[in-house]
Scaffold this motif. Structure first.
Motif, PDB file in Angstrom:
ATOM      1  N   LEU A 156     -11.976  22.692  48.110  1.00 51.39           N
ATOM      2  CA  LEU A 156     -12.343  21.231  47.908  1.00 51.39           C
ATOM      3  C   LEU A 156     -11.119  20.770  47.873  1.00 51.39           C
ATOM      4  N   ILE A 157     -11.037  19.452  48.494  1.00 51.00           N
ATOM      5  CA  ILE A 157      -9.866  18.731  48.552  1.00 51.00           C
ATOM      6  C   ILE A 157      -9.915  17.570  47.771  1.00 51.00           C
ATOM      7  N   LEU A 158      -8.955  17.372  46.646  1.00 52.00           N
ATOM      8  CA  LEU A 158      -9.090  16.357  45.857  1.00 52.00           C
ATOM      9  C   LEU A 158      -7.747  15.462  46.241  1.00 52.00           C
ATOM     10  N   LEU A 159      -8.389  14.433  46.831  1.00 47.85           N
ATOM     11  CA  LEU A 159      -7.230  13.459  47.643  1.00 47.85           C
ATOM     12  C   LEU A 159      -7.078  12.230  46.410  1.00 47.85           C
ATOM     13  N   SER A 160      -6.173  11.833  46.407  1.00 44.72           N
ATOM     14  CA  SER A 160      -5.646  10.519  45.607  1.00 44.72           C
ATOM     15  C   SER A 160      -4.787   9.584  46.311  1.00 44.72           C
ATOM     16  N   GLY A 161      -4.596   8.284  45.928  1.00 45.46           N
ATOM     17  CA  GLY A 161      -4.079   7.377  46.407  1.00 45.46           C
ATOM     18  C   GLY A 161      -4.571   6.163  46.283  1.00 45.46           C
ATOM     19  N   PRO A 162      -3.752   5.082  46.027  1.00 40.49           N
ATOM     20  CA  PRO A 162      -4.055   3.788  45.530  1.00 40.49           C
ATOM     21  C   PRO A 162      -5.086   3.091  46.635  1.00 40.49           C
ATOM     22  N   ARG A 163      -4.907   3.172  47.891  1.00 41.66           N
ATOM     23  CA  ARG A 163      -5.808   2.567  49.056  1.00 41.66           C
ATOM     24  C   ARG A 163      -7.296   2.765  48.898  1.00 41.66           C
ATOM     25  N   LEU A 164      -7.399   4.239  48.403  1.00 47.55           N
ATOM     26  CA  LEU A 164      -8.693   4.968  48.227  1.00 47.55           C
ATOM     27  C   LEU A 164      -9.657   4.329  47.341  1.00 47.55           C
ATOM     28  N   ARG A 165      -8.951   3.657  46.389  1.00 49.77           N
ATOM     29  CA  ARG A 165     -10.005   3.078  45.393  1.00 49.77           C
ATOM     30  C   ARG A 165      -9.946   1.364  45.500  1.00 49.77           C
ATOM     31  N   GLN A 166      -9.295   1.057  46.537  1.00 53.81           N
ATOM     32  CA  GLN A 166      -9.047  -0.588  46.450  1.00 53.81           C
ATOM     33  C   GLN A 166     -10.175  -1.052  46.996  1.00 53.81           C
ATOM     34  N   ILE A 167     -10.445  -2.423  46.514  1.00 52.65           N
ATOM     35  CA  ILE A 167     -11.499  -3.281  47.188  1.00 52.65           C
ATOM     36  C   ILE A 167     -10.854  -4.547  47.298  1.00 52.65           C
TER      37      ILE A 167
ATOM     38  N   PRO B 220      -9.857  -8.224  50.138  1.00 49.58           N
ATOM     39  CA  PRO B 220     -10.228  -9.040  51.102  1.00 49.58           C
ATOM     40  C   PRO B 220      -9.155  -8.645  52.056  1.00 49.58           C
ATOM     41  N   GLU B 221      -9.425  -8.420  53.496  1.00 51.47           N
ATOM     42  CA  GLU B 221      -8.514  -8.135  54.650  1.00 51.47           C
ATOM     43  C   GLU B 221      -9.049  -9.040  55.499  1.00 51.47           C
ATOM     44  N   ARG B 222      -8.279  -9.435  56.679  1.00 53.72           N
ATOM     45  CA  ARG B 222      -8.605 -10.113  57.730  1.00 53.72           C
ATOM     46  C   ARG B 222      -9.988 -10.086  58.416  1.00 53.72           C
ATOM     47  N   GLY B 223     -10.659 -11.232  58.216  1.00 54.29           N
ATOM     48  CA  GLY B 223     -12.028 -11.120  58.823  1.00 54.29           C
ATOM     49  C   GLY B 223     -13.220 -10.516  57.896  1.00 54.29           C
ATOM     50  N   GLY B 224     -12.862 -10.196  56.763  1.00 50.93           N
ATOM     51  CA  GLY B 224     -13.791  -9.498  55.949  1.00 50.93           C
ATOM     52  C   GLY B 224     -13.202  -8.974  54.797  1.00 50.93           C
ATOM     53  N   PHE B 225     -13.895  -7.764  54.210  1.00 51.15           N
ATOM     54  CA  PHE B 225     -13.318  -7.001  53.079  1.00 51.15           C
ATOM     55  C   PHE B 225     -13.275  -5.403  53.187  1.00 51.15           C
ATOM     56  N   PHE B 226     -12.380  -4.974  52.543  1.00 47.64           N
ATOM     57  CA  PHE B 226     -12.091  -3.495  52.838  1.00 47.64           C
ATOM     58  C   PHE B 226     -12.674  -2.880  51.381  1.00 47.64           C
ATOM     59  N   ILE B 227     -13.200  -1.919  51.366  1.00 45.44           N
ATOM     60  CA  ILE B 227     -13.662  -0.865  50.151  1.00 45.44           C
ATOM     61  C   ILE B 227     -13.038   0.327  50.324  1.00 45.44           C
ATOM     62  N   GLY B 228     -12.280   0.831  49.442  1.00 39.46           N
ATOM     63  CA  GLY B 228     -11.715   2.294  49.548  1.00 39.46           C
ATOM     64  C   GLY B 228     -12.930   3.323  49.620  1.00 39.46           C
ATOM     65  N   ALA B 229     -12.760   4.482  49.934  1.00 38.00           N
ATOM     66  CA  ALA B 229     -13.822   5.506  50.142  1.00 38.00           C
ATOM     67  C   ALA B 229     -13.890   5.996  48.702  1.00 38.00           C
ATOM     68  N   GLN B 230     -13.241   6.051  47.857  1.00 35.10           N
ATOM     69  CA  GLN B 230     -13.260   6.451  46.505  1.00 35.10           C
ATOM     70  C   GLN B 230     -13.581   5.432  45.359  1.00 35.10           C
ATOM     71  N   ALA B 231     -13.928   4.354  45.938  1.00 33.50           N
ATOM     72  CA  ALA B 231     -14.336   3.247  45.115  1.00 33.50           C
ATOM     73  C   ALA B 231     -15.706   3.728  44.760  1.00 33.50           C
ATOM     74  N   SER B 232     -16.060   3.622  43.217  1.00 38.15           N
ATOM     75  CA  SER B 232     -17.458   4.026  42.995  1.00 38.15           C
ATOM     76  C   SER B 232     -18.502   3.063  43.015  1.00 38.15           C
ATOM     77  N   MET B 233     -19.751   3.128  42.848  1.00 36.57           N
ATOM     78  CA  MET B 233     -20.846   2.101  42.856  1.00 36.57           C
ATOM     79  C   MET B 233     -20.498   0.857  41.703  1.00 36.57           C
ATOM     80  N   ALA B 234     -19.792   1.719  40.638  1.00 29.15           N
ATOM     81  CA  ALA B 234     -19.653   0.674  39.437  1.00 29.15           C
ATOM     82  C   ALA B 234     -18.471  -0.173  40.023  1.00 29.15           C
ATOM     83  N   ASP B 235     -17.508   0.423  40.528  1.00 28.82           N
ATOM     84  CA  ASP B 235     -16.203  -0.405  41.084  1.00 28.82           C
ATOM     85  C   ASP B 235     -16.923  -1.523  42.017  1.00 28.82           C
TER      86      ASP B 235
END
Ligand SMILES: Cc1cc2nc3c(=O)[nH]c(=O)nc-3n(C[C@H](O)[C@H](O)[C@H](O)COP(=O)(O)OP(=O)(O)OC[C@H]3O[C@@H](n4cnc5c(N)ncnc54)[C@H](O)[C@@H]3O)c2cc1C
Lengths: 556, 273, 156
Positions: free
Chosen positions: B47-58, B60-75
């Motif tokens: 198991l790889i426990l990866l952490s980092g701020p970008r992974l939970r970020q939601i 806006p980004e140019r032309g749309g928005f970005f959701i980090g892979a580790q954002a939960s449904m609640a996020d």
């Protein structure tokens, strides 16, 4: 939602001045429930707790060619493996405690598997994870066999034999007949007089009880060579008896602690986990925990049996049911468990809560390569009730009556003779239907509103009943019957068992299939002549490996 | 063999580990992986426990928005930027599960799961994957189709939808929440009474969420009439094998997919473009 | 492979070792001796193991134990001391438990709801416990108990 207590009904049959009934009172065990401190079996704490997991069959029906456990045994954390040969009496049927049916199911399969998920090897390890890893490392080679999943297919000649104890794929009732029968009155004569004949065929799937707490057990050595077993069983004494039998120990060496059941609904009467947990504790001298995971609970713990029904009704012009015939098939799965009993219980329930002067029923308990079935709420009666009530709706349409009216006409009343030869009393169906009609805004005509359960019995005597000679299991005779009662040592000092019934000897252990007691197929007897009665058994000279439950206080 | 665990905040390392070792899995919320471990699935070894701020970020980004892979449904539900995904995110699991289940994990959830992914397909989202020490973008549909390469997903990028609107529905057996019998997500753009663009995705129906190109073609170019919708519904089964499981047979799933597509587009008919 | 974890368990700091792959549920039950969260499925499907992690409702069976390092973990045991939670009283009064196996998880889920939404509608109550299965009660008494507490806490 508010409850409506209809105290106007049967008022003089009831005492409303009771301390508990009818009063809102807290359950005595509920404080433990809301604080999470009620002692479920898995809430007992042990040092050096070991965990047991089973290698299970990936096939519905297969011969076991070989089992290689070397790799698993060498794995970290693995303490011991259990095989069929480690189980002292590796063949049992639950109702043998009541002398009903033949031993037909191994605790751990040795020569073949008859359903998907049947346990073959048990691994005991220091953690659940280690046990699971070792389970994956056990190598079992199989030779797949044709499987049968349908009750009608299973009874056809040439169908694969699911369970060697019953080569015809059906249970044998009372060592005598291939199915359970009920005869009451003369159905044929009444069908001939009926204005309408209504026939229906109904089918039900198995239903898993799905208790929140899965089946399991924790066993631990106690002093004096006794073993404690913490269990969620719904039948504690039944489970002790079963374990004493398959482990070949005296009852008083087993100390069962139960009582708090995380939901059972019938799914916790089979003692599937207790024997292996105790055997594990005996052989490792450490506490052993065996809990089914949810996938196992759903797949291998026994569900309500699938059922197939055919019902034929003869109805008079005025809507009275004159005769009703049932043909039913209960799918026991691969082993008997409690299905044979379900069939008997079902028969006692027929023809449902209606008064019908002629009733005939034939029900088979059939073996297929599905998960063994067992009890579930309304055991043995829910399935047929579903079929009966569908049939009642059809009958109402045929008779040109509303469903409520048709049921009111046919509902049993106090004083009616039932097909079980008991007189109905304290019946209340008429009133229930009347109240239901009222609640549903269903307009009942005054004559139906005036009906009552208390008077109006239409059938007060047992009708003249036509019996047919019945069918013995086609060419089957019970074999290997031996007297067990003599030679029980100290058992002789216990209450003498009244008229010791014939029990079957469990000679030669359980491992080899050919030595099992079974109903061996015989050439079919000539048509007219009834099959010869089995020879009276010779008294067994040898001491049996274990005695019957009723006399199990004995010296080893 | 005991399971191995690697904790890291280096996406490059995590990407290499999963690319080279089939027993290695990045852990999202664990709602899928932990079950496999409990049931003794021998494929999960590392198991790889990866952490980092970008992974939970939601964000806006140019032309749309970005959701980090580790954002939960609640996020996702708490982020106004991700409004387009609120209905699909709310349809996943139950409250406790939504606090755990991640967007990245949803992309690889075992069938019939993948409700959010179904909506992301209809929104034409892109998967942002790790590539060397940087990032790469590819259409989500391509990522899902290529089952042989195991990629680390850093997040998803959802482009602005212009005039298109997302219509979403999920059919379950149990209520209010349950696993999908079929999930339908349709993003439609209309102009002058005609459908100018249609992206229609289904979840719960085949092995993984997919875009139904036959349905999209049948819908595009004309008005959104009952006949068009009926014709489009007949294309759902093209090129797929509907899945059967304990909840429903493939036949049933496909029939339900047709009904629910018709209903969904039926309501879209009446709604403003 | 064992890893140390430090967290607070019902307000009390604890430090233990966890095996790789071990769930929080198994850690709580077997190592900490807190048997109030129950094992019902190990798949997140039943909610009997519901706990709160940093105030958020979670499933202990699907939580890798070492991921709670530094977190606050609460089980139903935290609600019972020193006095019973009004929800516990209401569950008793409304006959909202029969076998009792789902009850601890159910109460944790209900408490989490009322803490964030003190005036839930009936539908919101149903949504809040939609991940918690009960095989005995048919849910109605449970919903009634939760709504009764909500009414009582709001009027108080
Ligand atoms: C009771 C229950 C109900 C559920 N209901 C629903 C539902 O209604 N709808 C639905 O869609 N799903 C549902 N699911 C499935 C699942 O919980 C969700 O799909 C969830 O989003 C999976 O995310 P996770 O983070 O928990 O995944 P994990 O279990 O952590 O991971 C799942 C897979 O994705 C991989 N993965 C995770 N993150 C990455 C990444 N960044 N890069 C590459 N691979 C990655 C993992 O390696 C693993 O193979 C349910 C699950 C349960 C247990």
């Amino acid at each position: 939602m508010s409850l409506d207590f209809r105290k106007d009904l049967f008022a003089d049959e009831r005492d409303d001045n009771l301390n508990v009934v009818g009063k809102p009172i807290r359950r005595q065990d509920i404080l433990g429930h809301v604080t999470g401190t009620s002692p479920f079996f898995d809430d007992n704490k042990f040092d050096n707790l070991l965990h047991l997991k089973c290698v299970r069959s990936p096939h519905h029906h297969a011969r076991i060619v070989s089992i290689d456990t070397a790799k698993a045994e060498a794995m970290p954390g693995v303490v011991r493996l259990l095989r069929g040969r480690d189980v002292p009496v590796n063949l049992n049927t639950l109702l043998s405690l009541l002398d009903f049916g033949l031993d037909d199911e191994p605790v751990l399969a040795e020569t073949k598997v008859s359903y998907w998920g049947e346990p073959i090897v048990a691994v005991i390890a220091t953690s659940e994870q280690a046990a699971l890893d070792a389970v994956a490392a056990v190598e079992v080679r199989y030779e797949e066999l044709p499987a049968v999943f349908d009750v009608e297919e299973a009874l056809k000649p040439g169908a694969p034999t699911v369970n060697e104890t019953y080569p015809g794929n059906h249970f044998v009732f009372y060592e005598n007949t291939d199915h359970q029968r009920l005869r009451f009155g003369d159905t044929e004569a009444r069908f001939a007089r009926a204005a309408h004949i209504v026939e229906g065929r109904y089918q039900l799937t198995p239903i898993e009880q799905a208790p929140m707490e899965p089946n399991g057990a924790i066993a631990a050595p106690e002093t004096n060579d006794r073993f404690a077993c913490y269990t969620p069983t719904q039948g504690l004494f039944f489970s002790v008896g079963t374990c004493a039998k398959v482990l070949d120990v005296d009852l008083n060496r087993l100390h069962f602690i139960g009582g708090t059941v995380g939901g059972g609904f019938g799914g916790k009467v089979d003692s599937v986990c207790e024997p292996l947990a105790i055997l594990g504790a005996m052989l490792t001298r450490q506490p052993v925990r065996y809990v089914l995971n949810r996938a196992e609970e759903m797949q291998v713990s026994a569900p309500r049996s699938a059922e197939l029904w055919e019902i034929k009704d003869g109805i008079a012009e005025d809507g009275r049911i004159l005769a009703r015939e049932f043909k039913g098939w209960f799918d026991a799965g691969a082993y008997t468990r409690l299905t044979s009993y379900g069939v008997v219980k079902c028969t006692g329930h027929l023809p449902g809560p209606y008064t019908i002067p002629a009733v005939k029923s034939d029900i088979w308990c059939v073996f297929t390569n599905r998960t063994p079935a067992t009890a579930m709420r309304g055991f043995g009666v829910l399935g047929v009730d579903f079929a009966i009530e569908r049939q009642m709706d059809k009958g109402a349409r045929a008779a040109g009556l509303g469903p409520m009216e048709y049921r009111l006409i046919n509902a049993y009343r106090d004083g009616d003779m039932k097909a079980t030869r008991r007189v109905a009393s304290n019946t209340a169906l008429v009133e229930c239907i009347q109240v239901a009609a009222e609640k549903a805004g269903y307009p009942l005509a005054p004559e139906y509103k005036a009906m009552t359960s208390m008077t109006g019995a239409s059938l007060t005597q047992i009708p003249e009943t036509v019996t047919d000679s019945g069918r013995r299991p086609a060419g089957y005779t019970a074999i290997e019957k031996t007297e067990v009662s003599p030679g029980l040592g100290e058992a002789a000092q216990v209450q003498p068992t009244p008229a010791a019934p014939v029990a079957r000897a469990r000679t030669g252990g359980a491992s080899s299939l050919p030595e099992r007691p079974s109903y061996a197929p015989q050439p079919a007897p000539p048509q007219a002549a009834p099959p010869p009665a089995p020879e009276p058994p010779e008294p067994a000279p040898a001491k049996p490996r274990y005695s019957r439950y009723s006399s199990s206080i004995r010296r080893r | 063999m005991p399971i191995e665990i690697t904790r890291t905040d280096d996406p490059g390392l995590a990407a290499r580990l999963i690319a080279n070792d089939r027993g290695a899995y990045v852990m999202g919320g664990g709602t899928g992986l932990m079950r496999r471990i409990h049931e003794g699935d021998q494929a999960v070894r590392h198991l790889i426990l990866l952490s980092g701020p970008r992974l939970r970020q939601i964000a806006p980004e140019r032309g749309g928005f970005f959701i980090g892979a580790q954002a939960s449904m609640a996020d996702v539900l708490a982020a106004p930027e991700a409004r387009a995904l609120h209905q699909p995110a709310a349809s996943v699991g139950a409250p406790a599960l939504r606090n755990m289940a991640t967007v990245g994990g949803n992309l690889f959830a075992r069938p019939p799961y993948g409700d959010l992914t179904t909506a992301l397909l209809a929104l034409d989202a892109e998967a942002v994957t790790a590539s060397g020490s940087g990032e790469d973008r590819r259409p989500l549909a391509l990522l899902l189709e290529d089952r042989t390469t195991r990629r680390l997903v850093l997040g998803v990028f959802v482009p602005d939808q212009g005039g298109a609107r997302l219509h979403y529905t999920k059919m379950t057996r149990s209520h209010p929440r349950g696993a999908s019998i079929v999930t339908v997500a349709a993003s439609l753009a209309r102009s002058g009474g005609r459908v100018t663009m249609a992206r229609v995705a289904f979840g719960g129906l085949a092995g993984a969420p997919f875009r139904a190109s036959g349905v999209e073609r049948a819908l595009t170019g004309g008005p959104l009439g009952s006949e068009t919708i009926a014709t489009a519904a007949e294309r759902i089964g093209d090129g797929i094998t509907p899945m059967s499981d304990a909840l429903a047979s493939g036949w049933y799933r496909l029939e339900m997919a047709k009904i629910h597509l018709r209903r969904l587009l039926g309501t879209a008919q009446g709604s403003p473009s | 492979m064992t890893t140390p974890v430090h967290f607070t368990h019902n307000g009390r700091p604890v430090s233990l070792f966890t095996e790789a792959g071990e769930s929080l549920l198994s850690l709580l039950r077997l190592k900490l001796g807190d048997q109030t969260p129950k094992y019902g499925c190990g798949q997140g499907g039943c909610g009997a193991c519901s706990v709160r992690i940093d105030g958020q409702l979670r499933l202990a069976c699907l939580t890798l134990a070492e991921t709670v390092d530094g977190a606050e973990v609460e089980t139903v045991a935290a609600l019972s001391a020193p006095n019973l939670d009004p929800l516990q009283e209401a569950f008793m009064d409304h006959f909202a438990a029969q076998c009792g196996y789902c009850t601890p998880g159910m109460i944790v889920a209900a408490r989490t709801l009322l803490d964030t939404n003190p005036r839930p509608s009936r539908d919101e109550v149903i949504e809040a416990i939609s991940g918690n299965l009960c095989r005995c009660t048919g849910y109605e008494p449970i919903i009634d108990a939760i709504l009764a507490v909500a009414a009582q806490e709001v009027s108080a």
